[in-house]
Design an enzyme around this catalytic site. Structure first.
Site, PDB file in Angstrom:
ATOM      1  N   ASP A   1      15.333  -9.880  50.344  1.00 24.59           N
ATOM      2  CA  ASP A   1      14.826  -9.634  48.998  1.00 24.59           C
ATOM      3  C   ASP A   1      15.881  -8.798  48.282  1.00 24.59           C
ATOM      4  O   ASP A   1      16.751  -8.185  48.934  1.00 24.59           O
ATOM      5  CB  ASP A   1      13.495  -8.881  49.084  1.00 24.59           C
ATOM      6  CG  ASP A   1      12.985  -8.465  47.729  1.00 24.59           C
ATOM      7  OD1 ASP A   1      12.891  -9.319  46.836  1.00 24.59           O
ATOM      8  OD2 ASP A   1      12.686  -7.274  47.551  1.00 24.59           O
TER       9      ASP A   1
ATOM     10  N   ASP B   1      15.342  -6.683  44.732  1.00 23.68           N
ATOM     11  CA  ASP B   1      14.826  -5.471  44.083  1.00 23.68           C
ATOM     12  C   ASP B   1      14.014  -4.630  45.065  1.00 23.68           C
ATOM     13  O   ASP B   1      13.034  -5.096  45.641  1.00 23.68           O
ATOM     14  CB  ASP B   1      13.956  -5.847  42.885  1.00 23.68           C
ATOM     15  CG  ASP B   1      14.764  -6.514  41.787  1.00 23.68           C
ATOM     16  OD1 ASP B   1      15.576  -5.823  41.155  1.00 23.68           O
ATOM     17  OD2 ASP B   1      14.592  -7.729  41.580  1.00 23.68           O
TER      18      ASP B   1
ATOM     19  N   GLU C   1      13.699  -0.770  41.717  1.00 25.81           N
ATOM     20  CA  GLU C   1      12.307  -0.467  41.392  1.00 25.81           C
ATOM     21  C   GLU C   1      12.205   0.925  40.766  1.00 25.81           C
ATOM     22  O   GLU C   1      11.459   1.140  39.805  1.00 25.81           O
ATOM     23  CB  GLU C   1      11.431  -0.542  42.649  1.00 25.81           C
ATOM     24  CG  GLU C   1      11.488  -1.871  43.382  1.00 25.81           C
ATOM     25  CD  GLU C   1      10.698  -2.959  42.695  1.00 25.81           C
ATOM     26  OE1 GLU C   1      10.509  -2.878  41.469  1.00 25.81           O
ATOM     27  OE2 GLU C   1      10.275  -3.902  43.381  1.00 25.81           O
TER      28      GLU C   1
ATOM     29  N   GLY D   1       5.506 -11.181  42.572  1.00 23.03           N
ATOM     30  CA  GLY D   1       6.906 -11.054  42.187  1.00 23.03           C
ATOM     31  C   GLY D   1       7.226 -11.450  40.764  1.00 23.03           C
ATOM     32  O   GLY D   1       8.384 -11.425  40.376  1.00 23.03           O
ATOM     33  N   GLY D   2       6.249 -11.837  39.983  1.00 22.98           N
ATOM     34  CA  GLY D   2       6.518 -12.259  38.614  1.00 22.98           C
ATOM     35  C   GLY D   2       6.842 -11.111  37.674  1.00 22.98           C
ATOM     36  O   GLY D   2       6.572  -9.943  37.965  1.00 22.98           O
TER      37      GLY D   2
ATOM     38  N   HIS E   1      12.054  -1.964  23.335  1.00 26.72           N
ATOM     39  CA  HIS E   1      12.745  -2.752  24.359  1.00 26.72           C
ATOM     40  C   HIS E   1      14.227  -2.392  24.410  1.00 26.72           C
ATOM     41  O   HIS E   1      14.796  -2.195  25.490  1.00 26.72           O
ATOM     42  CB  HIS E   1      12.577  -4.237  24.062  1.00 26.72           C
ATOM     43  CG  HIS E   1      13.368  -5.116  24.976  1.00 26.72           C
ATOM     44  ND1 HIS E   1      13.029  -5.323  26.292  1.00 26.72           N
ATOM     45  CD2 HIS E   1      14.513  -5.831  24.761  1.00 26.72           C
ATOM     46  CE1 HIS E   1      13.913  -6.126  26.858  1.00 26.72           C
ATOM     47  NE2 HIS E   1      14.814  -6.451  25.946  1.00 26.72           N
TER      48      HIS E   1
ATOM     49  N   ASP F   1      10.525  -5.523  51.042  1.00 25.24           N
ATOM     50  CA  ASP F   1      10.050  -4.149  50.787  1.00 25.24           C
ATOM     51  C   ASP F   1       8.633  -4.099  50.231  1.00 25.24           C
ATOM     52  O   ASP F   1       8.120  -3.008  49.982  1.00 25.24           O
ATOM     53  CB  ASP F   1      10.995  -3.433  49.818  1.00 25.24           C
ATOM     54  CG  ASP F   1      10.864  -3.957  48.391  1.00 25.24           C
ATOM     55  OD1 ASP F   1      11.022  -5.174  48.188  1.00 25.24           O
ATOM     56  OD2 ASP F   1      10.590  -3.153  47.490  1.00 25.24           O
TER      57      ASP F   1
END
Length: 215
Positions: A8, A10, A17, A45-46, A70, A164
């Site tokens: 994985d 992230d 994270e 995971g989206g 943003h 994770d």
């Protein structure tokens, strides 16, 4: 026989994270508000950033400027990433993986994964990168792991996954992979009961010893 390792990205290879959470905390503080960690991370995971913006907008009210918010948040996160290194022990694992093929199976966009790995000089270590933008379902859906296996040209019995999060472990195992869990700082270890092996971290755990425990 283990021929490949599939990671994985992230929270596993790099602690993005924490930078994600801190960027949102920063943005909430710009409005005099505090962001609670509880409920921040999704159990899949989206991408849920639109929901996060909607939550902040509701807290701020009519004065909220989505575009400015943003821009400010992502600029702050980029500053955090400028000094972000791979998670402790990850460089050692990659060096110790001589003779094994390496891949990434991430729910994030491939450009995000490639860009971050490239910045820290690790991109060339990975033969395959499969991203969430290339599959229809996100973890715990196994699609991205199946894509990584397809690109490696091997069956799941010849690879080991590293994750994770509980939904990441579920995705890897649904694809038929053995999975080593390295829980991130935001998920209780008790949620990883189904993992084939749980480690406190990569540091201090030689890769061959880890793989030997799976045999």
């Amino acid at each position: 026989m283990t021929d490949a390792l599939i990671f994985d990205f992230d929270g596993l290879l790099m602690d993005t994270e924490s930078t994600l959470l801190e960027s949102w905390r920063y943005e909430w503080r710009q409005h005099g508000l505090d962001l609670a960690v509880e409920g921040f991370f999704a159990d899949h995971g989206g991408d849920v950033n639109e929901q996060r913006y909607a939550r902040l907008a509701a807290a701020v009210g009519v004065s909220y400027d989505r575009a400015l918010s943003h821009s400010r948040r992502t600029a702050y996160r980029e500053k955090l990433h400028a000094g972000l290194e791979p998670a402790p022990g990850i460089r050692d694992w990659i060096e110790q993986a001589a003779g094994l093929r390496l891949a990434v199976a991430s729910s994030s966009h491939v450009d995000w994964v490639r860009g971050n790995l490239g910045r820290v000089g690790l991109l060339d270590a990975f033969e395959v990168i499969a991203g969430g933008n290339e599959v229809a379902g996100h973890k715990p859906d196994p699609a991205v792991y199946r894509l990584a296996l397809e690109r490696l040209g091997i069956g799941p019995e010849h690879a080991v996954a590293f994750e994770d999060t509980p939904h990441g472990v579920a995705a890897a195992q649904a694809a038929g992979l053995r999975c080593v869990a390295v829980p991130n700082a935001f998920t209780p270890v008790t949620r990883f009961a189904t993992a084939d092996l749980v480690l406190a971290g990569a540091a201090g755990n030689p890769l061959r010893t880890v793989l030997g425990k799976l045999s």
